[in-house]
Motif scaffolding. Sequence first.
Motif, PDB file in Angstrom:
ATOM      1  N   SER A  34       3.736 -33.113   5.023  1.00 38.13           N
ATOM      2  CA  SER A  34       2.946 -32.689   6.173  1.00 38.13           C
ATOM      3  C   SER A  34       2.874 -33.810   7.206  1.00 38.13           C
ATOM      4  O   SER A  34       2.870 -34.993   6.849  1.00 38.13           O
ATOM      5  N   ILE A  35       2.798 -33.415   8.477  1.00 35.81           N
ATOM      6  CA  ILE A  35       2.494 -34.346   9.557  1.00 35.81           C
ATOM      7  C   ILE A  35       1.214 -33.858  10.211  1.00 35.81           C
ATOM      8  O   ILE A  35       1.133 -32.710  10.675  1.00 35.81           O
ATOM      9  N   LEU A  36       0.197 -34.721  10.227  1.00 42.53           N
ATOM     10  CA  LEU A  36      -1.122 -34.358  10.714  1.00 42.53           C
ATOM     11  C   LEU A  36      -1.525 -35.271  11.856  1.00 42.53           C
ATOM     12  O   LEU A  36      -1.313 -36.492  11.799  1.00 42.53           O
ATOM     13  N   LEU A 156      10.549 -27.086   3.656  1.00 39.80           N
ATOM     14  CA  LEU A 156       9.229 -26.488   3.661  1.00 39.80           C
ATOM     15  C   LEU A 156       8.250 -27.603   3.994  1.00 39.80           C
ATOM     16  O   LEU A 156       8.158 -28.600   3.274  1.00 39.80           O
ATOM     17  N   PHE A 157       7.519 -27.447   5.084  1.00 41.13           N
ATOM     18  CA  PHE A 157       6.680 -28.538   5.586  1.00 41.13           C
ATOM     19  C   PHE A 157       5.530 -27.965   6.396  1.00 41.13           C
ATOM     20  O   PHE A 157       5.527 -26.786   6.774  1.00 41.13           O
ATOM     21  N   GLN A 158       4.546 -28.825   6.667  1.00 39.11           N
ATOM     22  CA  GLN A 158       3.375 -28.426   7.448  1.00 39.11           C
ATOM     23  C   GLN A 158       3.210 -29.370   8.627  1.00 39.11           C
ATOM     24  O   GLN A 158       3.415 -30.585   8.493  1.00 39.11           O
ATOM     25  N   GLY A 167     -19.808 -31.295  13.049  1.00 44.65           N
ATOM     26  CA  GLY A 167     -19.651 -31.559  11.632  1.00 44.65           C
ATOM     27  C   GLY A 167     -18.719 -30.632  10.889  1.00 44.65           C
ATOM     28  O   GLY A 167     -18.505 -30.804   9.684  1.00 44.65           O
ATOM     29  N   ARG A 168     -18.132 -29.647  11.572  1.00 41.51           N
ATOM     30  CA  ARG A 168     -17.208 -28.715  10.932  1.00 41.51           C
ATOM     31  C   ARG A 168     -15.773 -29.132  11.221  1.00 41.51           C
ATOM     32  O   ARG A 168     -15.394 -29.308  12.383  1.00 41.51           O
ATOM     33  N   VAL A 169     -14.990 -29.272  10.174  1.00 40.54           N
ATOM     34  CA  VAL A 169     -13.608 -29.726  10.291  1.00 40.54           C
ATOM     35  C   VAL A 169     -12.669 -28.526  10.308  1.00 40.54           C
ATOM     36  O   VAL A 169     -12.804 -27.613   9.489  1.00 40.54           O
ATOM     37  N   VAL A 170     -11.721 -28.550  11.242  1.00 45.22           N
ATOM     38  CA  VAL A 170     -10.736 -27.485  11.351  1.00 45.22           C
ATOM     39  C   VAL A 170      -9.337 -28.102  11.365  1.00 45.22           C
ATOM     40  O   VAL A 170      -9.080 -29.044  12.129  1.00 45.22           O
ATOM     41  N   MET A 171      -8.457 -27.609  10.517  1.00 52.30           N
ATOM     42  CA  MET A 171      -7.047 -27.992  10.516  1.00 52.30           C
ATOM     43  C   MET A 171      -6.273 -26.818  11.112  1.00 52.30           C
ATOM     44  O   MET A 171      -6.268 -25.717  10.548  1.00 52.30           O
ATOM     45  N   ASN A 172      -5.622 -27.039  12.242  1.00 52.86           N
ATOM     46  CA  ASN A 172      -5.011 -25.948  12.995  1.00 52.86           C
ATOM     47  C   ASN A 172      -3.519 -26.220  13.168  1.00 52.86           C
ATOM     48  O   ASN A 172      -3.125 -27.199  13.805  1.00 52.86           O
ATOM     49  N   GLY A 173      -2.707 -25.386  12.573  1.00 53.15           N
ATOM     50  CA  GLY A 173      -1.263 -25.580  12.666  1.00 53.15           C
ATOM     51  C   GLY A 173      -0.552 -24.557  11.820  1.00 53.15           C
ATOM     52  O   GLY A 173      -0.968 -23.400  11.761  1.00 53.15           O
ATOM     53  N   GLY A 174       0.519 -24.974  11.158  1.00 50.28           N
ATOM     54  CA  GLY A 174       1.267 -24.010  10.381  1.00 50.28           C
ATOM     55  C   GLY A 174       2.073 -24.632   9.265  1.00 50.28           C
ATOM     56  O   GLY A 174       2.377 -25.828   9.282  1.00 50.28           O
ATOM     57  N   VAL A 175       2.386 -23.800   8.280  1.00 54.83           N
ATOM     58  CA  VAL A 175       3.344 -24.142   7.222  1.00 54.83           C
ATOM     59  C   VAL A 175       4.638 -23.430   7.585  1.00 54.83           C
ATOM     60  O   VAL A 175       4.650 -22.212   7.803  1.00 54.83           O
ATOM     61  N   PHE A 176       5.718 -24.196   7.666  1.00 54.26           N
ATOM     62  CA  PHE A 176       7.011 -23.668   8.101  1.00 54.26           C
ATOM     63  C   PHE A 176       8.036 -23.832   6.989  1.00 54.26           C
ATOM     64  O   PHE A 176       8.011 -24.822   6.255  1.00 54.26           O
ATOM     65  N   TRP A 177       8.938 -22.851   6.890  1.00 57.02           N
ATOM     66  CA  TRP A 177      10.102 -23.085   6.043  1.00 57.02           C
ATOM     67  C   TRP A 177      11.358 -22.675   6.784  1.00 57.02           C
ATOM     68  O   TRP A 177      11.355 -21.776   7.614  1.00 57.02           O
ATOM     69  N   THR A 198      10.616 -19.567   9.359  1.00 59.80           N
ATOM     70  CA  THR A 198       9.464 -18.725   9.074  1.00 59.80           C
ATOM     71  C   THR A 198       8.209 -19.575   9.086  1.00 59.80           C
ATOM     72  O   THR A 198       8.257 -20.762   8.731  1.00 59.80           O
ATOM     73  N   ALA A 199       7.080 -18.993   9.491  1.00 59.03           N
ATOM     74  CA  ALA A 199       5.842 -19.766   9.551  1.00 59.03           C
ATOM     75  C   ALA A 199       4.634 -18.926   9.206  1.00 59.03           C
ATOM     76  O   ALA A 199       4.597 -17.721   9.479  1.00 59.03           O
TER      77      ALA A 199
END
Length: 225
Positions: A34-36, A156-158, A167-177, A198-199
Amino acid sequence: MASPEMYTAPGIVPLDLSAVAVGDDIAGYVDAGSILAFLPAVTEQHRSDVLHSVLFAQRRADRECARFGNPRQWLVSYRRALDEMGWNTSPLGAPGPVSGAGPLDHVLLEALQSAEVPDDQRAALGGALAAEMALPDNAPAAEIFEGASHKRKNALFQVATVTEHEGRVVMNGGVFWLTADYFAHLLQLDVAASHSLTAAVGPMRLNDVVYTQVRDRVMEKVARG
């Protein structure tokens, strides 16, 4: 007590964003496959929580099924592991084809734009992707991401941004293959019509109350490598 930032684990490496124009206090990381990109509002504790829970979920999914041989089942395992740690993965959409051609990083960012990921978040992620692409082959972050994200013709990566509000954490993106002709460097790939991309894209939110109960166990497990 040591800073949460000190609790890194094998598979987590910060990216140097000083050479890319993404604004102040944006942080980028390779987290196995993953890359964040973290926006400035994310606290140090939450940054640690995200990095380690994402690493833990990837490792468990890798153990449960073939990451590159059965990506749909891998995604099921990955989401289940995140759910058990307090992530709400239900907004992550059902897998679907991604259209577009050209440099892979551009195609990824266009897919996130279509999913209505805000401009500032996509800019932060673009900076993290650019920093990863600029690394020499023997850089630890490059070796970890390339080794974890693809094998032969399959990847396969994110990629995702992390934000925090009240205080609420959100991770916004996608898992792609991706299935393509042989490639040595994933992010250097030019996507063509002959490739299959595909995502599953969407925001995931972390429940602090749940994650606090499992934090120590997650940290212990990922520290073992």
